[in-house]
Motif scaffolding. Sequence first.
Motif, PDB file in Angstrom:
ATOM      1  N   GLY A   1       0.813  -1.202   0.000  1.00  0.00           N
ATOM      2  CA  GLY A   1       0.000   0.000   0.000  1.00  0.00           C
ATOM      3  C   GLY A   1       0.851   1.258   0.000  1.00  0.00           C
ATOM      4  O   GLY A   1       1.724   1.440   0.849  1.00  0.00           O
ATOM      5  N   SER A   2       0.616   2.121  -0.982  1.00  0.00           N
ATOM      6  CA  SER A   2       1.300   3.410  -1.055  1.00  0.00           C
ATOM      7  C   SER A   2       0.577   4.257  -2.095  1.00  0.00           C
ATOM      8  O   SER A   2      -0.216   3.732  -2.892  1.00  0.00           O
ATOM      9  N   PRO A   3       0.813   5.561  -2.147  1.00  0.00           N
ATOM     10  CA  PRO A   3       0.189   6.396  -3.181  1.00  0.00           C
ATOM     11  C   PRO A   3       0.720   6.104  -4.585  1.00  0.00           C
ATOM     12  O   PRO A   3       0.126   6.539  -5.574  1.00  0.00           O
ATOM     13  N   ASP A   4       1.833   5.378  -4.653  1.00  0.00           N
ATOM     14  CA  ASP A   4       2.474   5.098  -5.943  1.00  0.00           C
ATOM     15  C   ASP A   4       1.942   3.774  -6.504  1.00  0.00           C
ATOM     16  O   ASP A   4       2.118   2.723  -5.890  1.00  0.00           O
ATOM     17  N   LYS A   5       1.321   3.828  -7.674  1.00  0.00           N
ATOM     18  CA  LYS A   5       0.745   2.611  -8.245  1.00  0.00           C
ATOM     19  C   LYS A   5       1.800   1.544  -8.504  1.00  0.00           C
ATOM     20  O   LYS A   5       1.521   0.348  -8.420  1.00  0.00           O
ATOM     21  N   THR A   6       3.025   1.961  -8.781  1.00  0.00           N
ATOM     22  CA  THR A   6       4.060   0.963  -9.076  1.00  0.00           C
ATOM     23  C   THR A   6       4.455   0.162  -7.840  1.00  0.00           C
ATOM     24  O   THR A   6       5.169  -0.836  -7.946  1.00  0.00           O
ATOM     25  N   ASP A   7       4.005   0.582  -6.668  1.00  0.00           N
ATOM     26  CA  ASP A   7       4.243  -0.196  -5.452  1.00  0.00           C
ATOM     27  C   ASP A   7       3.195  -1.296  -5.245  1.00  0.00           C
ATOM     28  O   ASP A   7       3.314  -2.096  -4.321  1.00  0.00           O
TER      29      ASP A   7
END
Length: 796
Positions: free
Chosen positions: A632-638
């Motif tokens: 989980g993070s604001p970055d989709k690549t995560d």
Amino acid sequence: MKSPVASLLWRSLRVYQVFGANTDVGKTVFTALLARAAKDLPSKEAVSFLKPVSTGPADEADDYHIRRFAAGVAHRTLFQYDIPVSPHAAALASGKETPSDEYLLAKCRDFAVECAARGSGWLFLETAGGVHSPGPSGSTQADMYIPLRIPVVLIGDSRLGGISQTISAFESLHIRGYHVQSVLLFQDSQYENHVFLADYFNKHHGIPVVSIPAPPERAKDADQDAEAMAAYYARRDCQTRATQVLEHLDRRHGEHLASIESMAAEAHKHIWYPFTQQSLLKPGDITTIDSAHGDYFQTWTPPTTKAAQANTPVLKSSFDGSASWWSQGLGHSNPKLTLAAAYAAGRYGHVMFPGYIHRPAMDLASTLLDGMRNPRLNRVFYSDNGSTGTEVAVKMGLRAARLRYGWGTDQKLGVLGLRGGYHGDTIGAMDMAEPCAFNEKIEWYEGKGYWFDYPTVLCKDGRWTVTVNDELSKDIGEDRAYRSLGDIFDIETREQRGEHHRYEEYISKVLVALQQRNLKFGSVIIEPIVLGAGGMELVDPLFQRALVNVVRQSPHLFSSTTHPAPRDARDWSGLPIIFDEVFTGLYRLGRFTPSSFLGVCPDISVHAKLLTGGLLPLCATLASEHIFDVFGSPDKTDALLHGHSYTAHPVGCQVALTSLREMQAMERRGDWQWARAQGWQSSDDASQSSSADNELWSWWPRDFVEMLSRQTERVAGVWSLGSVLAIHLRDDAGAGYSSNAAQGLRDALAREREGAGGPWNVQARVLGNVLYVMASQSTKEESIRQIVELLQEALV
């Protein structure tokens, strides 16, 4: 010997089953027309009629009608009930013992064998009432007659509402695997159902519809009625159309035979088989399967001589001894699973999944999580098969370990596992295993990890033994014998005796040495209890438990710089623990999850094979909320960027949900009580418990397993748990995947035998020097007993 009823297929005898779209649609009239036309063919072949079940007065019975208006046709009724009601109600009211489905089908086959012995001819088997009218046992006829796999002539309904009745009847048969060859019905100038149905079946299914004028209304005077019916049967248009139907049926019979007999040669030219060295494969080595039902395939039997072609059955029943590569749980062509698939296909087809949800996927996730009883697991990730599912699991585990220990993305991480472990054939899954026959010649293979040696469990010469190889014995001691398999699996008592200490010391020593080599690991992945493709090795459960415990208690052995404490009791520690339950899960070993044998809960688990009862590919990777949070993070690549077009396809999810619920219902009903009572929980077992959750048992009798183990000239050891029986054969050249030691035993099982239900054999597979036979979760006691007898003959 009693055997399953083989399909009714001969080269010379054309067998057809007459089903009705409803009751009173003219089945017997059409059957009489076909029988009369067959008698009049220039070939002058024998014609027979069989009514398995008839209800009502004998002088109004169908075979009486055949006897009166189709002279010269051999006829028989197997069960006649005087009361004119549904067969199940008539059987109950008769006060006689109700015949089982198996007994009724066996009697049908007996009559067919008599007909085939008379030479070329025709046999018409007429059902009672409609497609779903119950048989004597209460099973609907559409389900009851499946094992015979007889091609169908469907009698449509010409009355008001008959279009719907006819199409519905066809669909009920079609989704159960029946070949409906022709639809026949009466003409009716008021409704003209025959006109619509002819167009419908031709356009949608390519099935011919033949209609004939309706017979005369029944006269009150019996003699007048008989004269009118005789005149009706003598009509040229009736005879002509019946002959046309026979020509079509004869042609389809020949096409079916030609297809079966040529398929292996075609496959040899065009099919690339898995796990097969095809340079050594001949067309005669390829087994053609015409259909399957329950635990049995219907396989083609090539005639030994031209003389044998005429009255020798074309097909034999072959017990599916590998549960179709370990996936078959509720029997082939199980109607419940078939209908579940049809329902989901009809309601959804396939719908994309990212950001969407549908009821089958939601209910399946809940059922899996509840059944695992694992407080750590809270999330379900769907994929297509076990190999993909283990790759998903390792992606989860590696990411969690990398972020917790602060490693960079350029840090190479491996996995910890067991020697001989196997997690699939995709490139990533192969890298989770040590070099072996499955991967070492693959150009992209890089074994990424360390694989522990381990003690195994075998019954040897009647004694249950934890076996240790010479190299490992230096660290954990010599072989140790126990009174029973239950004693070996009583790991809490064994821990109280301190037996786990040497295991833990050995595991810790290895982990320290790996750390000193500066190797980094991101997950532990093991097949709990049994290593499948690695040679059907039953691992000492105490060793696997010790491995999990040491890893969880030793985060300092995986990172010398930082090792944050788990956030709570449900968080992972040391390394994420992955259980590959693709093979051993979902009642394979008698329990919903094999983790219950170990008394430890994984952080991630992978489920396939029995998940859908062998009907469709589907996999579910279950993970803890703590593992989920890592992505989980604001970055989709995560995000966990993994998936495929058919992720959580509704058809697979609905079938899996139905399969799991049915197996859970079987457990609650006590359907496996006969297997539980086969001596595994004897009074001297220290592990004996009144709780079914803690029982250890097998479909294979304990005394039989221990008897096989005493055949020490050929047998190195035997084990059995749940539905699996594994026989380890001696091989002076060395055990392993390349060994041929088990092939002779496999060939002995494959030898064709004649039984009351027809020819049959057992199709089993080998893993080098190990022959294993695997039951499904629906295998009956009688089938186990028969295979036990065959193995005793072959080994004793």
